[in-house]
Design a protein around this motif. Structure first.
Motif, PDB file in Angstrom:
ATOM      1  N   ALA A  19      12.244 -28.530  32.727  1.00 20.58           N
ATOM      2  CA  ALA A  19      13.668 -28.566  33.053  1.00 20.58           C
ATOM      3  C   ALA A  19      14.105 -29.965  33.460  1.00 20.58           C
ATOM      4  O   ALA A  19      13.454 -30.616  34.274  1.00 20.58           O
ATOM      5  CB  ALA A  19      13.977 -27.575  34.176  1.00 20.58           C
ATOM      6  N   GLY A  20      15.208 -30.409  32.853  1.00 19.99           N
ATOM      7  CA  GLY A  20      15.794 -31.691  33.207  1.00 19.99           C
ATOM      8  C   GLY A  20      15.400 -32.799  32.246  1.00 19.99           C
ATOM      9  O   GLY A  20      14.320 -32.770  31.642  1.00 19.99           O
ATOM     10  N   ARG A  21      16.304 -33.765  32.098  1.00 24.70           N
ATOM     11  CA  ARG A  21      16.107 -34.864  31.153  1.00 24.70           C
ATOM     12  C   ARG A  21      14.852 -35.683  31.456  1.00 24.70           C
ATOM     13  O   ARG A  21      14.092 -36.029  30.546  1.00 24.70           O
ATOM     14  CB  ARG A  21      17.330 -35.771  31.145  1.00 24.70           C
ATOM     15  CG  ARG A  21      17.210 -36.921  30.155  1.00 24.70           C
ATOM     16  CD  ARG A  21      18.437 -37.810  30.163  1.00 24.70           C
ATOM     17  NE  ARG A  21      19.496 -37.161  29.407  1.00 24.70           N
ATOM     18  CZ  ARG A  21      20.790 -37.315  29.662  1.00 24.70           C
ATOM     19  NH1 ARG A  21      21.192 -38.079  30.651  1.00 24.70           N
ATOM     20  NH2 ARG A  21      21.687 -36.706  28.914  1.00 24.70           N
ATOM     21  N   GLU A  22      14.621 -36.021  32.707  1.00 20.13           N
ATOM     22  CA  GLU A  22      13.461 -36.859  33.047  1.00 20.13           C
ATOM     23  C   GLU A  22      12.160 -36.128  32.740  1.00 20.13           C
ATOM     24  O   GLU A  22      11.219 -36.709  32.190  1.00 20.13           O
ATOM     25  CB  GLU A  22      13.504 -37.292  34.509  1.00 20.13           C
ATOM     26  CG  GLU A  22      12.427 -38.292  34.884  1.00 20.13           C
ATOM     27  CD  GLU A  22      12.418 -39.573  34.037  1.00 20.13           C
ATOM     28  OE1 GLU A  22      11.311 -40.078  33.743  1.00 20.13           O
ATOM     29  OE2 GLU A  22      13.494 -40.076  33.653  1.00 20.13           O
ATOM     30  N   ALA A  23      12.095 -34.830  33.078  1.00 19.35           N
ATOM     31  CA  ALA A  23      10.898 -34.044  32.769  1.00 19.35           C
ATOM     32  C   ALA A  23      10.724 -33.919  31.259  1.00 19.35           C
ATOM     33  O   ALA A  23       9.602 -33.965  30.743  1.00 19.35           O
ATOM     34  CB  ALA A  23      10.977 -32.669  33.423  1.00 19.35           C
ATOM     35  N   GLY A  24      11.835 -33.776  30.529  1.00 19.25           N
ATOM     36  CA  GLY A  24      11.775 -33.727  29.069  1.00 19.25           C
ATOM     37  C   GLY A  24      11.261 -35.026  28.493  1.00 19.25           C
ATOM     38  O   GLY A  24      10.457 -35.041  27.558  1.00 19.25           O
ATOM     39  N   LYS A  25      11.709 -36.127  29.057  1.00 20.05           N
ATOM     40  CA  LYS A  25      11.238 -37.440  28.611  1.00 20.05           C
ATOM     41  C   LYS A  25       9.727 -37.559  28.817  1.00 20.05           C
ATOM     42  O   LYS A  25       9.009 -38.030  27.946  1.00 20.05           O
ATOM     43  CB  LYS A  25      11.975 -38.542  29.370  1.00 20.05           C
ATOM     44  CG  LYS A  25      11.558 -39.938  28.997  1.00 20.05           C
ATOM     45  CD  LYS A  25      12.350 -40.971  29.777  1.00 20.05           C
ATOM     46  CE  LYS A  25      11.885 -42.380  29.482  1.00 20.05           C
ATOM     47  NZ  LYS A  25      12.664 -43.390  30.229  1.00 20.05           N
ATOM     48  N   GLN A  26       9.250 -37.102  29.965  1.00 21.82           N
ATOM     49  CA  GLN A  26       7.816 -37.154  30.245  1.00 21.82           C
ATOM     50  C   GLN A  26       7.026 -36.273  29.279  1.00 21.82           C
ATOM     51  O   GLN A  26       5.941 -36.656  28.827  1.00 21.82           O
ATOM     52  CB  GLN A  26       7.552 -36.749  31.691  1.00 21.82           C
ATOM     53  CG  GLN A  26       8.057 -37.753  32.693  1.00 21.82           C
ATOM     54  CD  GLN A  26       7.951 -37.258  34.132  1.00 21.82           C
ATOM     55  OE1 GLN A  26       7.318 -36.245  34.411  1.00 21.82           O
ATOM     56  NE2 GLN A  26       8.577 -37.980  35.048  1.00 21.82           N
ATOM     57  N   LEU A  27       7.584 -35.096  28.945  1.00 16.41           N
ATOM     58  CA  LEU A  27       6.922 -34.214  27.984  1.00 16.41           C
ATOM     59  C   LEU A  27       6.758 -34.910  26.637  1.00 16.41           C
ATOM     60  O   LEU A  27       5.671 -34.913  26.052  1.00 16.41           O
ATOM     61  CB  LEU A  27       7.718 -32.923  27.794  1.00 16.41           C
ATOM     62  CG  LEU A  27       7.247 -32.045  26.631  1.00 16.41           C
ATOM     63  CD1 LEU A  27       5.941 -31.342  26.967  1.00 16.41           C
ATOM     64  CD2 LEU A  27       8.312 -31.045  26.241  1.00 16.41           C
ATOM     65  N   TRP A  28       7.833 -35.538  26.149  1.00 14.57           N
ATOM     66  CA  TRP A  28       7.757 -36.190  24.842  1.00 14.57           C
ATOM     67  C   TRP A  28       6.869 -37.427  24.886  1.00 14.57           C
ATOM     68  O   TRP A  28       6.151 -37.717  23.926  1.00 14.57           O
ATOM     69  CB  TRP A  28       9.153 -36.492  24.302  1.00 14.57           C
ATOM     70  CG  TRP A  28       9.790 -35.227  23.835  1.00 14.57           C
ATOM     71  CD1 TRP A  28      10.832 -34.553  24.416  1.00 14.57           C
ATOM     72  CD2 TRP A  28       9.374 -34.431  22.735  1.00 14.57           C
ATOM     73  NE1 TRP A  28      11.096 -33.396  23.728  1.00 14.57           N
ATOM     74  CE2 TRP A  28      10.212 -33.295  22.689  1.00 14.57           C
ATOM     75  CE3 TRP A  28       8.382 -34.552  21.771  1.00 14.57           C
ATOM     76  CZ2 TRP A  28      10.086 -32.303  21.718  1.00 14.57           C
ATOM     77  CZ3 TRP A  28       8.252 -33.569  20.808  1.00 14.57           C
ATOM     78  CH2 TRP A  28       9.097 -32.457  20.792  1.00 14.57           C
ATOM     79  N   ALA A  29       6.867 -38.155  26.001  1.00 15.99           N
ATOM     80  CA  ALA A  29       5.965 -39.303  26.132  1.00 15.99           C
ATOM     81  C   ALA A  29       4.514 -38.840  26.024  1.00 15.99           C
ATOM     82  O   ALA A  29       3.693 -39.457  25.332  1.00 15.99           O
ATOM     83  CB  ALA A  29       6.213 -40.028  27.451  1.00 15.99           C
ATOM     84  N   SER A  30       4.202 -37.736  26.685  1.00 14.44           N
ATOM     85  CA  SER A  30       2.860 -37.177  26.640  1.00 14.44           C
ATOM     86  C   SER A  30       2.514 -36.692  25.233  1.00 14.44           C
ATOM     87  O   SER A  30       1.406 -36.915  24.733  1.00 14.44           O
ATOM     88  CB  SER A  30       2.758 -36.019  27.636  1.00 14.44           C
ATOM     89  OG  SER A  30       1.545 -35.335  27.481  1.00 14.44           O
ATOM     90  N   THR A  31       3.471 -36.051  24.576  1.00 11.43           N
ATOM     91  CA  THR A  31       3.239 -35.541  23.223  1.00 11.43           C
ATOM     92  C   THR A  31       2.964 -36.681  22.252  1.00 11.43           C
ATOM     93  O   THR A  31       2.069 -36.595  21.407  1.00 11.43           O
ATOM     94  CB  THR A  31       4.443 -34.705  22.756  1.00 11.43           C
ATOM     95  OG1 THR A  31       4.629 -33.617  23.674  1.00 11.43           O
ATOM     96  CG2 THR A  31       4.238 -34.156  21.365  1.00 11.43           C
ATOM     97  N   LEU A  32       3.725 -37.756  22.385  1.00 14.89           N
ATOM     98  CA  LEU A  32       3.503 -38.906  21.507  1.00 14.89           C
ATOM     99  C   LEU A  32       2.129 -39.522  21.747  1.00 14.89           C
ATOM    100  O   LEU A  32       1.410 -39.844  20.797  1.00 14.89           O
ATOM    101  CB  LEU A  32       4.592 -39.949  21.722  1.00 14.89           C
ATOM    102  CG  LEU A  32       5.999 -39.564  21.269  1.00 14.89           C
ATOM    103  CD1 LEU A  32       7.006 -40.605  21.740  1.00 14.89           C
ATOM    104  CD2 LEU A  32       6.077 -39.367  19.772  1.00 14.89           C
ATOM    105  N   LYS A  33       1.762 -39.673  23.013  1.00 14.77           N
ATOM    106  CA  LYS A  33       0.518 -40.365  23.348  1.00 14.77           C
ATOM    107  C   LYS A  33      -0.708 -39.467  23.199  1.00 14.77           C
ATOM    108  O   LYS A  33      -1.652 -39.811  22.496  1.00 14.77           O
ATOM    109  CB  LYS A  33       0.592 -40.886  24.781  1.00 14.77           C
ATOM    110  CG  LYS A  33      -0.628 -41.664  25.209  1.00 14.77           C
ATOM    111  CD  LYS A  33      -0.498 -42.203  26.604  1.00 14.77           C
ATOM    112  CE  LYS A  33      -1.741 -42.991  26.983  1.00 14.77           C
ATOM    113  NZ  LYS A  33      -1.669 -43.488  28.347  1.00 14.77           N
TER     114      LYS A  33
END
Length: 128
Positions: free
Chosen positions: A44-58
Motif C-alpha cells: 500500500a502506498g506509492r513509496e512501498a510500491g516503488k520499493q516493490l518494483w525496485a526489488s522486482t527489477l533487482k
C-alpha cells in the motif's frame, strides 16, 4: 481519450522497466495505490510500491515487459483494465526467462492524470 492515455501509461511502464527507472514507475502510481502481487502481502502506498518494483527489477532481474490490454472499461475517473503481459527476467546468476501473466488494473484519474490505483496479477498459461 482515456484509452489512449492509459495505453501511453502502459508504454511508459514498459520503457521504465527496460531502462530500470524505478522513479518513472513510481510516477505512474497513485499516492494510495494498492498492489497485490502473487503469493505476497498487499503493498500500500506509492513509496512501498516503488520499493516493490525496485526489488522486482533487482532480485528477479525484470528487464522487459510487454503489456497487452484485453478490455478497458472507463467510468468517470475510474477505469478497469484486464489483460496479459509478457515479462523478460534474468535473475542474478541465472539465464533469461519469459513469464506470461494475466492482470487486472484499476486506473484512477487524479488532477487530469491517469494513475495506477489497484494492481493484481498472477501467472497465466495464455500467451499475451
Amino acid at each position: 481519450m482515456s484509452a489512449a492515455e492509459i495505453a501511453a501509461n502502459n508504454r511508459a511502464f514498459e520503457h521504465a522497466v527496460e531502462t530500470g527507472n524505478v522513479d518513472a514507475i513510481a510516477a505512474l502510481l497513485a499516492p494510495d495505490v494498492m498492489i497485490l502481487p502473487p503469493d505476497g502481502p498487499i503493498i500500500a502506498g506509492r513509496e512501498a510500491g516503488k520499493q516493490l518494483w525496485a526489488s522486482t527489477l533487482k532480485e528477479h532481474g525484470l528487464t522487459g515487459c510487454r503489456i497487452t490490454t484485453g478490455t478497458l472499461d472507463v467510468a468517470g475517473d475510474l477505469a478497469s483494465e484486464v489483460g496479459h503481459a509478457t515479462l523478460t527476467l534474468k535473475p542474478p546468476g541465472g539465464t533469461n526467462q519469459t513469464a506470461t501473466i494475466k492482470f487486472v488494473v484499476v486506473w484512477k484519474r487524479l488532477n487530469g492524470t491517469w494513475l495506477l490505483h489497484r494492481d493484481i496479477w498472477n501467472s497465466s498459461t495464455e500467451q499475451a
